[in-house]
Design a protein around this motif. Structure first.
Motif, PDB file in Angstrom:
ATOM      1  N   ARG A 198       2.159  14.009  -4.687  1.00 28.75           N
ATOM      2  CA  ARG A 198       1.441  14.830  -3.723  1.00 28.75           C
ATOM      3  C   ARG A 198       0.859  16.026  -4.468  1.00 28.75           C
TER       4      ARG A 198
ATOM      5  N   ASP B 272       0.821  -1.212   0.000  1.00 29.78           N
ATOM      6  CA  ASP B 272       0.000   0.000   0.000  1.00 29.78           C
ATOM      7  C   ASP B 272       0.859   1.267   0.000  1.00 29.78           C
TER       8      ASP B 272
ATOM      9  N   THR C 115      -3.453   8.509  -6.350  1.00 31.67           N
ATOM     10  CA  THR C 115      -3.430   7.061  -6.161  1.00 31.67           C
ATOM     11  C   THR C 115      -3.671   6.296  -7.459  1.00 31.67           C
TER      12      THR C 115
ATOM     13  N   SER D  72      -4.929  14.954  -0.816  1.00 32.50           N
ATOM     14  CA  SER D  72      -4.491  13.562  -0.753  1.00 32.50           C
ATOM     15  C   SER D  72      -3.576  13.230  -1.934  1.00 32.50           C
TER      16      SER D  72
ATOM     17  N   ASP E 266       0.830   3.828   1.771  1.00 30.43           N
ATOM     18  CA  ASP E 266       1.255   4.341   3.077  1.00 30.43           C
ATOM     19  C   ASP E 266       2.122   3.366   3.872  1.00 30.43           C
ATOM     20  N   THR E 267       2.562   2.272   3.262  1.00 23.19           N
ATOM     21  CA  THR E 267       3.399   1.308   3.975  1.00 23.19           C
ATOM     22  C   THR E 267       4.739   1.952   4.355  1.00 23.19           C
ATOM     23  N   ARG E 268       5.109   1.809   5.619  1.00 23.05           N
ATOM     24  CA  ARG E 268       6.372   2.390   6.082  1.00 23.05           C
ATOM     25  C   ARG E 268       7.560   1.546   5.612  1.00 23.05           C
TER      26      ARG E 268
END
Length: 291
Positions: free
Chosen positions: A169, A79, A181, A178, A81-83
């Motif tokens: 962004r 995803d 995506t 947001s 937003d995966t760190r």
């Protein structure tokens, strides 16, 4: 007694499945193609990563391959937003379990500044109810995929190159919003938009932000959203084959000009459509899967 023990050890070693991971990169927004080769007795196969189980499909049924072993695959999404960090890919086949480390690398996303209709940045109060309703409807769609794998291959929905990077962004009229995506294609207005893969039309209509929109359920949690269309040429509930025309490129919704926006959701993960194209085309037996 020693001989029997050695035989048991050999048998256990043979039962361990082979696991291969193909990817353009291991970073947020990417799709991984996981291939498991195992003996017929080791089915069913499960694949787990990022705290979720991923749908598995058979490529070569047990006993049909040259070695008599079966082959299974799963598309795994990282995803947006995966760190960054180390994660674990876990594969279970029969009584055997194999783990592989997944080192998710840091990804730096660009920023773009756009000028659009002010009502599309800060919608008027009377539009709020519509936006909330459409958000709920899309959420319900992402959670209600067909359990069957409907796709066999993926193609570009238009022949044009993508001109906006996934994860960009966005700053609209000076206000941060947001991240992007999906992938944008700078296609001329009226260009036919093809279904990137076979599936079922689960939405065909106008949405506040994405304009005329078609959502295709490809099965097993995989969806395509095609947005900003000038025309919609399919109806909700219809079944489409890869390459079928579902609409035409336009400039509806929050846009600065004609283009196609393609979003992919993979079992809830927001992933780059171009990464999906890469892994499905790079599969060693992709031609076989297209038959």
């Amino acid at each position: 007694m020693v001989s029997n023990l050695l035989v048991c050890v050999v048998l256990v070693a043979q039962a361990v499945p082979d696991v291969a991971v193909a990817a353009r990169a291991v970073r947020p927004g990417e799709v991984l193609l996981v291939t498991v080769t195992a003996a017929p007795t080791e089915a069913p196969v499960t694949i787990r990563a990022f705290e979720r189980d991923w749908p598995v499909y058979a490529v070569v049924a047990p006993g049909q391959g040259a070695t008599g072993r079966g082959r299974w695959r799963a598309l795994v999404g990282i995803d947006l937003d995966t760190r960054p960090g180390r994660y674990t890919l876990s594969v279970a086949a029969g009584g055997a379990r194999v783990t592989r480390p997944l080192d998710v690398q840091r990804r730096v996303f660009p920023t773009r500044h756009l000028t659009v209709d002010p009502n599309l940045v800060n919608p008027p109060p009377e539009a709020r109810e519509r936006i909330d309703r459409e958000t709920r409807e899309l959420g319900e769609i992402w959670r209600a995929s067909s359990p069957d794998r409907l796709w066999r291959s993926f193609i570009r929905p238009v022949p044009d190159e993508a001109n906006s990077a996934f994860g960009t962004r966005s700053v609209y009229n000076g206000e941060a919003r947001s991240p992007h995506t999906g992938a944008d294609f700078l296609s001329p207005s009226g260009r036919p938009v093809n279904a990137p893969a076979a599936g079922r039309v689960v939405l065909a209509g106008a949405l506040y932000f994405t304009g005329n929109t078609v959502v295709l359920d490809h099965g097993e949690g995989l969806f395509s959203l095609l947005a900003h269309l000038s025309e919609i040429d399919v109806q909700t509930g219809a079944t489409v084959a890869v390459g079928d025309v579902v609409g035409k490129v336009g400039a509806t919704g929050r846009v600065t000009g004609p283009h196609l926006h393609w979003t992919v959701r993979l079992d809830g993960a927001r992933v780059d459509p171009l990464s999906l194209l890469y892994v499905t085309r790079s599969a060693p037996d992709a031609e076989h899967e297209r038959e």
